[in-house]
Design a protein around this motif. Structure first.
Motif, PDB file in Angstrom:
ATOM      1  N   CYS A   1      18.141  12.105  -5.172  1.00  0.00           N
ATOM      2  CA  CYS A   1      17.573  10.839  -4.724  1.00  0.00           C
ATOM      3  C   CYS A   1      17.082  10.091  -5.956  1.00  0.00           C
ATOM      4  CB  CYS A   1      16.391  11.052  -3.789  1.00  0.00           C
ATOM      5  SG  CYS A   1      16.603  12.301  -2.519  1.00  0.00           S
ATOM      6  N   SER A   2      17.044   8.788  -5.864  1.00  0.00           N
ATOM      7  CA  SER A   2      16.463   8.010  -6.952  1.00  0.00           C
ATOM      8  C   SER A   2      15.058   7.586  -6.558  1.00  0.00           C
ATOM      9  CB  SER A   2      17.334   6.799  -7.280  1.00  0.00           C
ATOM     10  OG  SER A   2      17.841   6.196  -6.141  1.00  0.00           O
ATOM     11  N   PRO A   3      14.156   7.415  -7.533  1.00  0.00           N
ATOM     12  CA  PRO A   3      12.764   7.110  -7.221  1.00  0.00           C
ATOM     13  C   PRO A   3      12.607   5.754  -6.557  1.00  0.00           C
ATOM     14  CG  PRO A   3      13.153   6.902  -9.575  1.00  0.00           C
ATOM     15  CD  PRO A   3      14.391   7.503  -8.997  1.00  0.00           C
ATOM     16  N   SER A   4      11.616   5.664  -5.688  1.00  0.00           N
ATOM     17  CA  SER A   4      11.363   4.426  -4.966  1.00  0.00           C
ATOM     18  C   SER A   4       9.863   4.194  -4.899  1.00  0.00           C
ATOM     19  CB  SER A   4      11.955   4.519  -3.555  1.00  0.00           C
ATOM     20  OG  SER A   4      11.696   3.354  -2.816  1.00  0.00           O
ATOM     21  N   HIS A   5       9.437   2.983  -5.207  1.00  0.00           N
ATOM     22  CA  HIS A   5       8.029   2.635  -5.062  1.00  0.00           C
ATOM     23  C   HIS A   5       7.674   2.691  -3.575  1.00  0.00           C
ATOM     24  CE1 HIS A   5       4.398   0.140  -4.980  1.00  0.00           C
ATOM     25  NE2 HIS A   5       4.278   0.388  -6.270  1.00  0.00           N
ATOM     26  N   PRO A   6       6.444   3.131  -3.223  1.00  0.00           N
ATOM     27  CA  PRO A   6       6.073   3.205  -1.805  1.00  0.00           C
ATOM     28  C   PRO A   6       6.277   1.894  -1.045  1.00  0.00           C
ATOM     29  CG  PRO A   6       4.458   4.359  -3.135  1.00  0.00           C
ATOM     30  CD  PRO A   6       5.404   3.701  -4.089  1.00  0.00           C
TER      31      PRO A   6
ATOM     32  N   GLN B   1       1.374   2.602 -11.020  1.00  0.00           N
ATOM     33  CA  GLN B   1       1.781   1.475 -10.171  1.00  0.00           C
ATOM     34  C   GLN B   1       2.120   1.943  -8.757  1.00  0.00           C
ATOM     35  OE1 GLN B   1       4.855   0.036 -12.844  1.00  0.00           O
ATOM     36  NE2 GLN B   1       3.776  -1.918 -13.076  1.00  0.00           N
ATOM     37  N   SER B   2       2.726   3.102  -8.644  1.00  0.00           N
ATOM     38  CA  SER B   2       3.057   3.641  -7.319  1.00  0.00           C
ATOM     39  C   SER B   2       1.801   3.952  -6.513  1.00  0.00           C
ATOM     40  CB  SER B   2       3.883   4.927  -7.452  1.00  0.00           C
ATOM     41  OG  SER B   2       5.105   4.689  -8.090  1.00  0.00           O
ATOM     42  N   LYS B   3       0.799   4.443  -7.203  1.00  0.00           N
ATOM     43  CA  LYS B   3      -0.396   4.913  -6.511  1.00  0.00           C
ATOM     44  C   LYS B   3      -1.405   3.803  -6.218  1.00  0.00           C
ATOM     45  CE  LYS B   3      -0.196   9.595  -8.461  1.00  0.00           C
ATOM     46  NZ  LYS B   3      -0.882  10.585  -9.324  1.00  0.00           N
ATOM     47  N   HIS B   4      -1.378   2.725  -7.012  1.00  0.00           N
ATOM     48  CA  HIS B   4      -2.493   1.773  -6.930  1.00  0.00           C
ATOM     49  C   HIS B   4      -2.093   0.308  -6.788  1.00  0.00           C
ATOM     50  CE1 HIS B   4      -5.228   5.043  -7.879  1.00  0.00           C
ATOM     51  NE2 HIS B   4      -4.489   5.348  -8.926  1.00  0.00           N
ATOM     52  N   TYR B   5      -0.816  -0.045  -6.845  1.00  0.00           N
ATOM     53  CA  TYR B   5      -0.451  -1.455  -6.858  1.00  0.00           C
ATOM     54  C   TYR B   5       0.597  -1.791  -5.802  1.00  0.00           C
ATOM     55  CZ  TYR B   5      -3.017  -2.342 -11.143  1.00  0.00           C
ATOM     56  OH  TYR B   5      -4.024  -2.502 -12.081  1.00  0.00           O
ATOM     57  N   ALA B   6       0.534  -3.044  -5.362  1.00  0.00           N
ATOM     58  CA  ALA B   6       1.556  -3.625  -4.489  1.00  0.00           C
ATOM     59  C   ALA B   6       2.083  -4.888  -5.158  1.00  0.00           C
ATOM     60  CB  ALA B   6       0.977  -3.964  -3.119  1.00  0.00           C
ATOM     61  N   CYS B   7       3.348  -5.171  -4.955  1.00  0.00           N
ATOM     62  CA  CYS B   7       3.992  -6.372  -5.498  1.00  0.00           C
ATOM     63  C   CYS B   7       3.965  -7.446  -4.411  1.00  0.00           C
ATOM     64  CB  CYS B   7       5.420  -6.054  -5.927  1.00  0.00           C
ATOM     65  SG  CYS B   7       6.361  -7.479  -6.509  1.00  0.00           S
ATOM     66  N   ILE B   8       3.159  -8.495  -4.630  1.00  0.00           N
ATOM     67  CA  ILE B   8       2.886  -9.479  -3.588  1.00  0.00           C
ATOM     68  C   ILE B   8       3.159 -10.882  -4.113  1.00  0.00           C
ATOM     69  CG2 ILE B   8       1.054 -10.481  -2.148  1.00  0.00           C
ATOM     70  CD1 ILE B   8      -0.223  -7.750  -2.014  1.00  0.00           C
ATOM     71  N   ARG B   9       3.720 -11.723  -3.243  1.00  0.00           N
ATOM     72  CA  ARG B   9       3.966 -13.120  -3.606  1.00  0.00           C
ATOM     73  C   ARG B   9       2.637 -13.876  -3.674  1.00  0.00           C
ATOM     74  NH1 ARG B   9       8.632 -15.593  -3.672  1.00  0.00           N
ATOM     75  NH2 ARG B   9       9.589 -14.015  -2.324  1.00  0.00           N
ATOM     76  N   GLN B  10       2.419 -14.542  -4.805  1.00  0.00           N
ATOM     77  CA  GLN B  10       1.196 -15.289  -5.038  1.00  0.00           C
ATOM     78  C   GLN B  10       1.456 -16.782  -4.868  1.00  0.00           C
ATOM     79  OE1 GLN B  10      -1.479 -13.525  -5.431  1.00  0.00           O
ATOM     80  NE2 GLN B  10      -0.700 -11.520  -6.051  1.00  0.00           N
ATOM     81  N   LYS B  11       0.422 -17.586  -5.074  1.00  0.00           N
ATOM     82  CA  LYS B  11       0.575 -19.030  -5.005  1.00  0.00           C
ATOM     83  C   LYS B  11       1.588 -19.485  -6.060  1.00  0.00           C
ATOM     84  CE  LYS B  11      -4.037 -20.019  -3.194  1.00  0.00           C
ATOM     85  NZ  LYS B  11      -5.340 -20.700  -3.422  1.00  0.00           N
ATOM     86  N   GLY B  12       2.409 -20.427  -5.690  1.00  0.00           N
ATOM     87  CA  GLY B  12       3.459 -20.874  -6.588  1.00  0.00           C
ATOM     88  C   GLY B  12       4.770 -20.142  -6.364  1.00  0.00           C
ATOM     89  N   GLY B  13       4.751 -19.150  -5.482  1.00  0.00           N
ATOM     90  CA  GLY B  13       5.983 -18.453  -5.157  1.00  0.00           C
ATOM     91  C   GLY B  13       6.322 -17.295  -6.062  1.00  0.00           C
ATOM     92  N   TYR B  14       5.452 -16.975  -7.026  1.00  0.00           N
ATOM     93  CA  TYR B  14       5.726 -15.878  -7.952  1.00  0.00           C
ATOM     94  C   TYR B  14       5.193 -14.567  -7.395  1.00  0.00           C
ATOM     95  CZ  TYR B  14       7.154 -19.162 -11.571  1.00  0.00           C
ATOM     96  OH  TYR B  14       7.817 -20.123 -12.281  1.00  0.00           O
ATOM     97  N   CYS B  15       5.967 -13.509  -7.583  1.00  0.00           N
ATOM     98  CA  CYS B  15       5.516 -12.172  -7.194  1.00  0.00           C
ATOM     99  C   CYS B  15       4.869 -11.490  -8.394  1.00  0.00           C
ATOM    100  CB  CYS B  15       6.694 -11.330  -6.697  1.00  0.00           C
ATOM    101  SG  CYS B  15       7.417 -11.921  -5.146  1.00  0.00           S
TER     102      CYS B  15
ATOM    103  N   SER C   1      -5.546   2.749  -2.248  1.00  0.00           N
ATOM    104  CA  SER C   1      -4.670   1.585  -2.397  1.00  0.00           C
ATOM    105  C   SER C   1      -3.395   1.738  -1.585  1.00  0.00           C
ATOM    106  CB  SER C   1      -4.331   1.360  -3.876  1.00  0.00           C
ATOM    107  OG  SER C   1      -5.481   1.009  -4.616  1.00  0.00           O
ATOM    108  N   GLN C   2      -2.836   2.941  -1.550  1.00  0.00           N
ATOM    109  CA  GLN C   2      -1.633   3.167  -0.754  1.00  0.00           C
ATOM    110  C   GLN C   2      -1.927   3.006   0.734  1.00  0.00           C
ATOM    111  OE1 GLN C   2      -0.691   7.043  -2.366  1.00  0.00           O
ATOM    112  NE2 GLN C   2       1.044   6.233  -3.511  1.00  0.00           N
ATOM    113  N   ARG C   3      -3.077   3.455   1.173  1.00  0.00           N
ATOM    114  CA  ARG C   3      -3.435   3.299   2.581  1.00  0.00           C
ATOM    115  C   ARG C   3      -3.610   1.820   2.927  1.00  0.00           C
ATOM    116  NH1 ARG C   3      -7.678   8.304   3.849  1.00  0.00           N
ATOM    117  NH2 ARG C   3      -6.487   9.902   2.766  1.00  0.00           N
TER     118      ARG C   3
END
Length: 211
Positions: free
Chosen positions: A26-31, A178-192, A130-132
């Motif tokens: 398997c290849s790694p995947s962010h949660p 990053q896997s344990k503590h961060y999420a990739c989220i769209r911010q103002k201006g449309g940037y993730c 953070s994951q929860r």
């Protein structure tokens, strides 16, 4: 639980804190990716299991007690059984009965939930806060963003909807910070961008309770 160098893939995936069986690749995947790419995401306790003769090597059917659903309300609002390969070499998943609560992700085929070592599966008590929170609302906010894996430097984002995932560069390996503590989220201006905090970035989000 569904994307090291070049075309090489890791043997196994972050699943129950261990690497998968030798023949399961398997290849790694962010949660967050695992969440967004799954039909079903639930918290559950395994209360029984049965070996059934399906396919050349058989399969395991786990009976579960669903505690909470995070994704899949329209696909299968209540999950009672999960199916996996009996053999770990085929990415079959081994779960403890009447011992732990698990975070389970999987796909639905013919009205049944299937999961395995390449899906994101983890003991609930091993997830970070953070994951929860990600499961409860943050990951959903980022499903339109793209998490771009970085295996060796230099790495760059190529569009405004990308977050650069660099856990694989760490000496500590995967899963990383990053896997344990961060999420990739769209911010103002449309940037993730990567986000970590105690409140949603968009104040209009009201479902901010802990899972």
């Amino acid at each position: 639980m569904t994307p090291w160098l070049g075309l090489v893939v890791l043997l196994g995936i972050w699943s129950l804190g261990d690497w998968g069986a030798e023949a399961c690749t398997c290849s790694p995947s962010h949660p967050q990716d695992a969440f967004c790419n799954s039909d079903i995401v639930i918290r559950a306790k395994v209360v029984g299991k049965k070996l059934v003769k399906e396919g050349p090597f058989g399969s395991l059917v786990y009976t579960i007690k669903q505690m909470k659903m995070y994704r899949g309300f329209t696909k299968m609002p209540h999950v009672q059984y999960i199916h996996t390969e009996a053999s770990e070499s085929l990415c079959g998943l081994k779960l403890e009965v009447n011992k732990y609560q698990y975070l389970l992700t999987g796909r639905v085929y013919d009205g049944k939930m299937y999961t395995g070592l390449c899906n994101f599966v983890e003991r609930w008590d091993q997830l970070t806060l953070s994951q929860r929170k990600g499961l409860n609302y943050r990951y959903h906010l980022g499903c339109n963003c793209k998490i771009k894996s970085c295996y060796h430097l230099p790495c760059f984002v190529t569009s405004k909807n990308e977050c650069l995932w660099t856990d694989m560069l760490s000496n500590f390996g995967y899963p990383g910070y990053q896997s344990k503590h961060y999420a990739c989220i769209r911010q103002k201006g449309g940037y993730c961008s990567w986000y970590r905090g105690w409140a949603p970035p968009d104040k209009s989000i009201t479902n901010a309770t802990d899972p």
